[in-house]
Scaffold this motif. Structure first.
Motif, PDB file in Angstrom:
ATOM      1  N   TYR A  49       0.855  -1.189   0.000  1.00 59.77           N
ATOM      2  CA  TYR A  49       0.000   0.000   0.000  1.00 59.77           C
ATOM      3  C   TYR A  49       0.886   1.231   0.000  1.00 59.77           C
ATOM      4  O   TYR A  49       1.819   1.335   0.793  1.00 59.77           O
ATOM      5  CB  TYR A  49      -0.896  -0.012   1.240  1.00 59.77           C
ATOM      6  CG  TYR A  49      -1.730   1.228   1.419  1.00 59.77           C
ATOM      7  CD1 TYR A  49      -2.677   1.592   0.468  1.00 59.77           C
ATOM      8  CD2 TYR A  49      -1.579   2.030   2.542  1.00 59.77           C
ATOM      9  CE1 TYR A  49      -3.451   2.737   0.643  1.00 59.77           C
ATOM     10  CE2 TYR A  49      -2.356   3.165   2.718  1.00 59.77           C
ATOM     11  CZ  TYR A  49      -3.287   3.507   1.762  1.00 59.77           C
ATOM     12  OH  TYR A  49      -4.057   4.640   1.926  1.00 59.77           O
ATOM     13  N   ALA A  66      -8.055   1.471  -4.497  1.00 58.00           N
ATOM     14  CA  ALA A  66      -9.108   0.762  -3.766  1.00 58.00           C
ATOM     15  C   ALA A  66     -10.462   1.213  -4.308  1.00 58.00           C
ATOM     16  O   ALA A  66     -10.561   2.276  -4.932  1.00 58.00           O
ATOM     17  CB  ALA A  66      -9.002   1.071  -2.282  1.00 58.00           C
ATOM     18  N   ILE A  77      -9.687  -0.168   6.124  1.00 56.62           N
ATOM     19  CA  ILE A  77     -10.443  -0.630   4.967  1.00 56.62           C
ATOM     20  C   ILE A  77     -11.208  -1.890   5.388  1.00 56.62           C
ATOM     21  O   ILE A  77     -10.701  -2.688   6.194  1.00 56.62           O
ATOM     22  CB  ILE A  77      -9.488  -0.913   3.774  1.00 56.62           C
ATOM     23  CG1 ILE A  77     -10.260  -1.212   2.487  1.00 56.62           C
ATOM     24  CG2 ILE A  77      -8.510  -2.018   4.101  1.00 56.62           C
ATOM     25  CD1 ILE A  77      -9.373  -1.248   1.242  1.00 56.62           C
ATOM     26  N   PHE A  82     -10.768  -4.889   0.954  1.00 59.28           N
ATOM     27  CA  PHE A  82      -9.386  -5.362   0.854  1.00 59.28           C
ATOM     28  C   PHE A  82      -9.316  -6.537  -0.111  1.00 59.28           C
ATOM     29  O   PHE A  82      -8.458  -6.587  -0.998  1.00 59.28           O
ATOM     30  CB  PHE A  82      -8.863  -5.777   2.237  1.00 59.28           C
ATOM     31  CG  PHE A  82      -7.413  -6.177   2.244  1.00 59.28           C
ATOM     32  CD1 PHE A  82      -6.425  -5.239   2.516  1.00 59.28           C
ATOM     33  CD2 PHE A  82      -7.027  -7.485   2.000  1.00 59.28           C
ATOM     34  CE1 PHE A  82      -5.077  -5.600   2.530  1.00 59.28           C
ATOM     35  CE2 PHE A  82      -5.693  -7.857   2.011  1.00 59.28           C
ATOM     36  CZ  PHE A  82      -4.712  -6.913   2.277  1.00 59.28           C
ATOM     37  N   THR A  85      -9.828  -5.401  -3.682  1.00 66.63           N
ATOM     38  CA  THR A  85      -8.626  -4.706  -4.147  1.00 66.63           C
ATOM     39  C   THR A  85      -7.530  -5.711  -4.475  1.00 66.63           C
ATOM     40  O   THR A  85      -6.813  -5.563  -5.469  1.00 66.63           O
ATOM     41  CB  THR A  85      -8.140  -3.695  -3.092  1.00 66.63           C
ATOM     42  OG1 THR A  85      -9.215  -2.797  -2.793  1.00 66.63           O
ATOM     43  CG2 THR A  85      -6.941  -2.914  -3.571  1.00 66.63           C
TER      44      THR A  85
END
Length: 100
Positions: A49, A66, A77, A82, A85
């Motif tokens: 990230y 995202a 999140i 998650f 993504t």
């Protein structure tokens, strides 16, 4: 003897889980994952990230964002965002410019 040692080592390595990021309960009571700049993992799914631009990446793939509005204040999140993504990051074009 060598084969049994190799099998035992492989069993130990495959039994190891990647540690999950810290979590907290969101307003609706659902689990939210705390994002940190760098490597983030949940349920053995890991990606990097970049907090500065809000992007996620998996080695060898282009970065992705995202889902809109999924990163909460404090850098959290939802588990479902998650996971989505992570899927998107795996489907992203390779860093070399070719689709996988």
């Amino acid at each position: 003897m060598k084969a049994s040692c190799i099998v035992a080592i492989l069993l130990i390595v495959t039994a190891c889980d990647v540690p999950n990021n810290p979590t907290h309960a969101g307003a609706s009571g659902s689990t939210e994952i705390q994002l940190q700049d760098g490597r983030n993992c949940w349920d053995n799914q890991c990606m990097r990230y970049n907090a500065r631009n809000g992007s996620f990446s998996i080695s060898g793939h282009e970065s992705v964002g995202a889902p809109a509005g999924s990163i909460q204040s404090g850098g959290y999140i939802s588990v479902s965002a998650f996971q989505q993504t992570f899927i998107n990051a795996n489907r992203a074009a390779s860093s070399g410019g070719k689709d996988r």
